[in-house]
Motif scaffolding. Structure first.
Motif, short mmCIF file in Angstrom:
data_model
loop_
_atom_site.label_atom_id
_atom_site.label_comp_id
_atom_site.label_asym_id
_atom_site.label_seq_id
_atom_site.Cartn_x
_atom_site.Cartn_y
_atom_site.Cartn_z
N MET A 35 10.83 -10.55 -8.78
CA MET A 35 11.19 -9.17 -8.56
C MET A 35 10.22 -8.50 -7.60
SD MET A 35 13.53 -7.25 -9.40
CE MET A 35 13.96 -5.59 -9.17
N GLU A 36 8.96 -8.85 -7.70
CA GLU A 36 7.97 -8.23 -6.81
C GLU A 36 8.28 -8.54 -5.35
OE1 GLU A 36 3.89 -8.93 -7.85
OE2 GLU A 36 4.33 -8.65 -9.98
N LYS A 37 8.71 -9.75 -5.07
CA LYS A 37 9.03 -10.12 -3.69
C LYS A 37 10.23 -9.32 -3.19
CE LYS A 37 8.75 -12.43 0.08
NZ LYS A 37 7.75 -12.07 1.06
N ALA A 38 11.21 -9.10 -4.07
CA ALA A 38 12.38 -8.31 -3.68
C ALA A 38 11.97 -6.87 -3.37
CB ALA A 38 13.42 -8.33 -4.80
N ASN A 39 11.08 -6.31 -4.19
CA ASN A 39 10.60 -4.95 -3.94
C ASN A 39 9.82 -4.88 -2.62
OD1 ASN A 39 11.71 -4.07 -6.32
ND2 ASN A 39 9.80 -4.20 -7.46
N HIS A 40 9.00 -5.88 -2.39
CA HIS A 40 8.20 -5.93 -1.16
C HIS A 40 9.11 -6.00 0.06
CE1 HIS A 40 4.81 -6.83 1.44
NE2 HIS A 40 5.47 -7.87 1.91
N SER A 41 10.11 -6.86 0.01
CA SER A 41 11.05 -7.00 1.13
C SER A 41 11.82 -5.71 1.37
CB SER A 41 12.03 -8.14 0.84
OG SER A 41 11.34 -9.36 0.75
N ALA A 42 12.25 -5.07 0.29
CA ALA A 42 12.99 -3.81 0.43
C ALA A 42 12.10 -2.74 1.05
CB ALA A 42 13.51 -3.35 -0.93
N ALA A 43 10.85 -2.67 0.63
CA ALA A 43 9.93 -1.68 1.19
C ALA A 43 9.70 -1.94 2.67
CB ALA A 43 8.61 -1.70 0.42
N GLN A 44 9.58 -3.20 3.05
CA GLN A 44 9.40 -3.52 4.47
C GLN A 44 10.63 -3.12 5.29
OE1 GLN A 44 8.46 -7.72 4.32
NE2 GLN A 44 6.34 -7.28 4.89
N ARG A 45 11.82 -3.40 4.77
CA ARG A 45 13.05 -3.00 5.47
C ARG A 45 13.10 -1.49 5.62
NH1 ARG A 45 15.42 -6.88 2.18
NH2 ARG A 45 16.21 -5.26 0.81
N TRP A 46 12.76 -0.77 4.54
CA TRP A 46 12.77 0.69 4.58
C TRP A 46 11.75 1.19 5.61
CZ3 TRP A 46 8.82 4.14 3.61
CH2 TRP A 46 9.19 5.49 3.61
N TRP A 47 10.56 0.62 5.61
CA TRP A 47 9.50 1.07 6.50
C TRP A 47 9.90 0.93 7.97
CZ3 TRP A 47 5.73 4.23 5.89
CH2 TRP A 47 4.70 4.30 6.82
N ARG A 48 10.64 -0.13 8.29
CA ARG A 48 11.06 -0.35 9.68
C ARG A 48 12.08 0.70 10.14
NH1 ARG A 48 10.58 -5.96 8.21
NH2 ARG A 48 12.76 -6.02 7.60
N THR A 49 12.75 1.36 9.20
CA THR A 49 13.77 2.35 9.56
C THR A 49 13.21 3.77 9.61
OG1 THR A 49 14.46 2.76 7.28
CG2 THR A 49 15.57 0.96 8.48
N VAL A 50 11.96 3.98 9.22
CA VAL A 50 11.36 5.31 9.18
C VAL A 50 11.12 5.80 10.61
CG1 VAL A 50 9.35 6.64 8.47
CG2 VAL A 50 10.28 4.90 6.96
N PRO A 51 11.66 6.99 10.94
CA PRO A 51 11.44 7.51 12.29
C PRO A 51 10.02 8.05 12.46
CG PRO A 51 12.79 9.02 11.00
CD PRO A 51 12.55 7.81 10.15
N ASP A 52 9.58 8.13 13.70
CA ASP A 52 8.27 8.72 13.98
C ASP A 52 8.30 10.21 13.66
OD1 ASP A 52 7.34 6.30 14.91
OD2 ASP A 52 7.84 6.73 17.01
N GLY A 53 7.17 10.76 13.29
CA GLY A 53 7.07 12.19 13.04
C GLY A 53 7.58 12.62 11.69
N LEU A 54 7.79 11.69 10.80
CA LEU A 54 8.27 12.02 9.46
C LEU A 54 7.12 12.59 8.64
CD1 LEU A 54 11.09 11.51 8.19
CD2 LEU A 54 10.11 9.52 7.10
N THR A 55 7.38 13.65 7.89
CA THR A 55 6.34 14.21 7.04
C THR A 55 6.19 13.36 5.79
OG1 THR A 55 7.81 15.64 5.77
CG2 THR A 55 6.92 16.55 7.83
N ALA A 56 5.10 13.56 5.08
CA ALA A 56 4.87 12.82 3.84
C ALA A 56 5.94 13.13 2.80
CB ALA A 56 3.49 13.14 3.28
N VAL A 57 6.37 14.38 2.75
CA VAL A 57 7.42 14.78 1.80
C VAL A 57 8.74 14.09 2.14
CG1 VAL A 57 8.76 16.74 0.94
CG2 VAL A 57 6.30 16.98 1.31
N GLN A 58 9.09 14.05 3.41
CA GLN A 58 10.32 13.39 3.83
C GLN A 58 10.25 11.88 3.55
OE1 GLN A 58 10.10 14.76 7.86
NE2 GLN A 58 11.84 16.17 7.59
#
Length: 69
Positions: A1-24
């Motif tokens: 399960m940890e690997k699945a969470n890690h992979s999902a977080a990496q996929r999410w991180w790659r989609t984060v636009p520049d200039g995003l606030t911490a709250v967003q």
């Protein structure tokens, strides 16, 4: 399960636009975690193997009851 969470977080991180606030960013992580939690809950329940055993037991039970009646 940890690997699945890690992979999902990496996929999410790659989609984060520049200039995003911490709250967003936190909002995006929260939405991702809800989606992942919902997926797990939707597919929880008897496993494929358990359902097969239950179906086989039900069929045997019906056959025995038919012979006894």
């Amino acid at each position: 399960m940890e690997k699945a969470n890690h992979s999902a977080a990496q996929r999410w991180w790659r989609t984060v636009p520049d200039g995003l606030t911490a709250v967003q960013a936190q909002s995006g992580v929260d939405k991702l975690s809800l989606r992942m939690d919902d997926w797990r809950r939707r597919f929880d329940g008897p496993s494929y193997r358990l359902r097969g055993h239950q179906n086989q037991a039900d069929a045997m039970r019906k056959e025995v009851n038919a012979r006894v009646s």
